[in-house]
Scaffold this motif. Structure first.
Motif, mmCIF file in Angstrom:
data_model
loop_
_atom_site.group_PDB
_atom_site.id
_atom_site.type_symbol
_atom_site.label_atom_id
_atom_site.label_comp_id
_atom_site.label_asym_id
_atom_site.label_seq_id
_atom_site.Cartn_x
_atom_site.Cartn_y
_atom_site.Cartn_z
ATOM 1 N N GLU A 162 5.262 -3.036 2.823
ATOM 2 C CA GLU A 162 6.029 -3.300 2.053
ATOM 3 C C GLU A 162 5.358 -3.178 1.154
ATOM 4 O OE1 GLU A 162 10.492 -4.582 4.206
ATOM 5 O OE2 GLU A 162 8.916 -5.810 3.790
ATOM 6 N N LYS A 163 4.350 -4.174 0.975
ATOM 7 C CA LYS A 163 3.379 -4.473 0.002
ATOM 8 C C LYS A 163 2.791 -3.733 -0.603
ATOM 9 C CE LYS A 163 2.858 -9.785 0.693
ATOM 10 N NZ LYS A 163 1.488 -10.441 1.640
ATOM 11 N N ARG A 164 2.113 -2.799 0.030
ATOM 12 C CA ARG A 164 1.161 -1.367 -0.182
ATOM 13 C C ARG A 164 2.956 -1.266 -1.524
ATOM 14 N NH1 ARG A 164 -1.272 -1.966 4.694
ATOM 15 N NH2 ARG A 164 0.011 -0.348 5.434
ATOM 16 N N ASP A 165 3.909 -0.747 -0.655
ATOM 17 C CA ASP A 165 4.909 0.370 -0.756
ATOM 18 C C ASP A 165 5.054 -0.586 -2.822
ATOM 19 O OD1 ASP A 165 4.847 1.729 0.733
ATOM 20 O OD2 ASP A 165 6.342 1.064 1.799
ATOM 21 N N PHE A 166 4.936 -1.202 -2.802
ATOM 22 C CA PHE A 166 5.880 -2.492 -3.956
ATOM 23 C C PHE A 166 3.816 -1.341 -5.036
ATOM 24 C CE2 PHE A 166 5.822 -6.231 -7.078
ATOM 25 C CZ PHE A 166 7.118 -5.492 -7.219
ATOM 26 N N GLN A 167 2.930 -2.011 -4.851
ATOM 27 C CA GLN A 167 2.513 -1.507 -5.768
ATOM 28 C C GLN A 167 1.747 -0.117 -5.955
ATOM 29 O OE1 GLN A 167 -0.884 -3.916 -2.344
ATOM 30 N NE2 GLN A 167 -0.734 -6.113 -3.581
ATOM 31 N N ARG A 168 2.160 0.072 -4.795
ATOM 32 C CA ARG A 168 2.348 1.951 -5.448
ATOM 33 C C ARG A 168 3.308 2.446 -6.402
ATOM 34 N NH1 ARG A 168 3.327 3.811 -0.568
ATOM 35 N NH2 ARG A 168 0.838 4.027 -0.117
ATOM 36 N N GLU A 169 4.497 1.130 -6.223
ATOM 37 C CA GLU A 169 5.186 1.354 -7.494
ATOM 38 C C GLU A 169 4.480 0.732 -9.189
ATOM 39 O OE1 GLU A 169 10.174 -0.003 -8.041
ATOM 40 O OE2 GLU A 169 9.187 -0.034 -6.734
ATOM 41 N N VAL A 170 3.912 0.372 -8.377
ATOM 42 C CA VAL A 170 4.196 -0.644 -9.971
ATOM 43 C C VAL A 170 2.820 0.399 -10.024
ATOM 44 C CG1 VAL A 170 2.649 -2.939 -10.615
ATOM 45 C CG2 VAL A 170 3.791 -3.455 -9.194
ATOM 46 N N ALA A 171 1.232 0.755 -9.472
ATOM 47 C CA ALA A 171 1.125 1.968 -10.456
ATOM 48 C C ALA A 171 1.488 2.913 -10.430
ATOM 49 C CB ALA A 171 -0.220 2.470 -8.946
#
Length: 269
Positions: A162-171
């Motif tokens: 979930e953290k990676r998904d969120f960081q991907r969304e930010v990127a």
């Protein structure tokens, strides 16, 4: 066939040059994701330039965590070469944003090594680029301790995926801003305002964020405050200048001005 062979890579060459296994390539062919351009005498698969570009896109999308079926849908929706090039540009923007974040982490580790070698005390800079906790003092000062604690608890409750998904969304959001700046979009234009609305929606999706309060004026003040930080704070500027500060230097200003225009339009509604 001789000319065709010269302009394409055999499956063995693709394996050697890309590291993708022959088994994977055959699987991609079998499911229609990456058909061989042609099969030569002896049953050897060959891949021309278009197929190699398609393979690069597949690998990029895999890195972003997409399933093979989702990748197939993305590729099917952008078959013309012009659309394919635009998609690659979007991938490039995202990779540049991720590289900027990685560069910050590398710099932090280098500073730690230097401090240890010199016997200097550790500072908060050793965690630059690693975690949102580095902003604890700043968030607490600007928006209160409860805001930080709620946000931190929400973040800590997330799984690594979930953290990676969120960081991907930010990127992806940062990459979209960089692409808009590079394209010369006006802050009040349709494209930039759509990004501003997407940006605010993202802010509102974070528990503890003032934008999640549902109060229009609180949200407006929060967005305006962040808009200024995106320009004035080097940590934030780096998210909107592409691969380097000189790549798209006016990117942060576009974000700021578009968010200001969004707030003005919202208040006038």
């Amino acid at each position: 066939m001789a000319d065709q062979d010269e302009q394409a890579w055999s499956i063995q060459e693709v394996v050697r040059r890309t590291g993708v296994t022959s088994r994977t390539l055959r699987h991609y062919d079998a499911i229609g994701l990456l058909p061989a351009s042609f099969v030569a005498v002896g049953g050897i698969r060959h891949y021309d330039d278009d197929a190699l570009v398609r393979l690069q896109r597949i690998l990029l999308l895999r890195e972003l965590g997409l399933s093979l079926s989702a990748i197939g849908e993305v590729l099917a929706s952008s078959t013309p070469r012009a659309s394919e090039t635009d998609a690659l540009r979007s991938h490039l923007e995202l990779l540049q944003v991720e590289r900027a974040a990685l560069d910050r982490r590398i710099g932090a580790v280098r500073r730690t090594i230097r401090a240890r070698e010199e016997g200097s005390p550790m500072t908060s800079e050793m965690f630059d680029g690693f975690d949102h906790a580095q902003y604890e003092d700043e968030v607490t000062k600007r928006w209160g301790r409860e805001t930080y604690q709620t946000s931190a608890a929400w973040w800590d409750s997330k799984s690594p995926e979930e953290k990676r998904d969120f960081q991907r969304e930010v990127a992806e959001l940062s990459a979209a801003w960089v692409a808009a700046a590079r394209a010369g979009e006006a802050p009040t234009g349709e494209a930039a305002q759509a990004l501003a609305a997407r940006h605010v929606a993202w802010l509102a999706s974070t528990p503890g964020s003032p934008a999640a309060s549902g109060d229009p004026e609180v949200t407006a003040q929060y967005v305006l405050s962040l808009a200024d930080m995106y320009v004035d704070d080097e940590r934030f500027r780096a998210n909107y200048t592409g691969g380097s500060p000189d790549d798209v230097p006016h990117g942060p200003e576009l974000v700021r001005d578009a968010l200001r225009a969004w707030v003005a339009a919202t208040r006038g509604a």
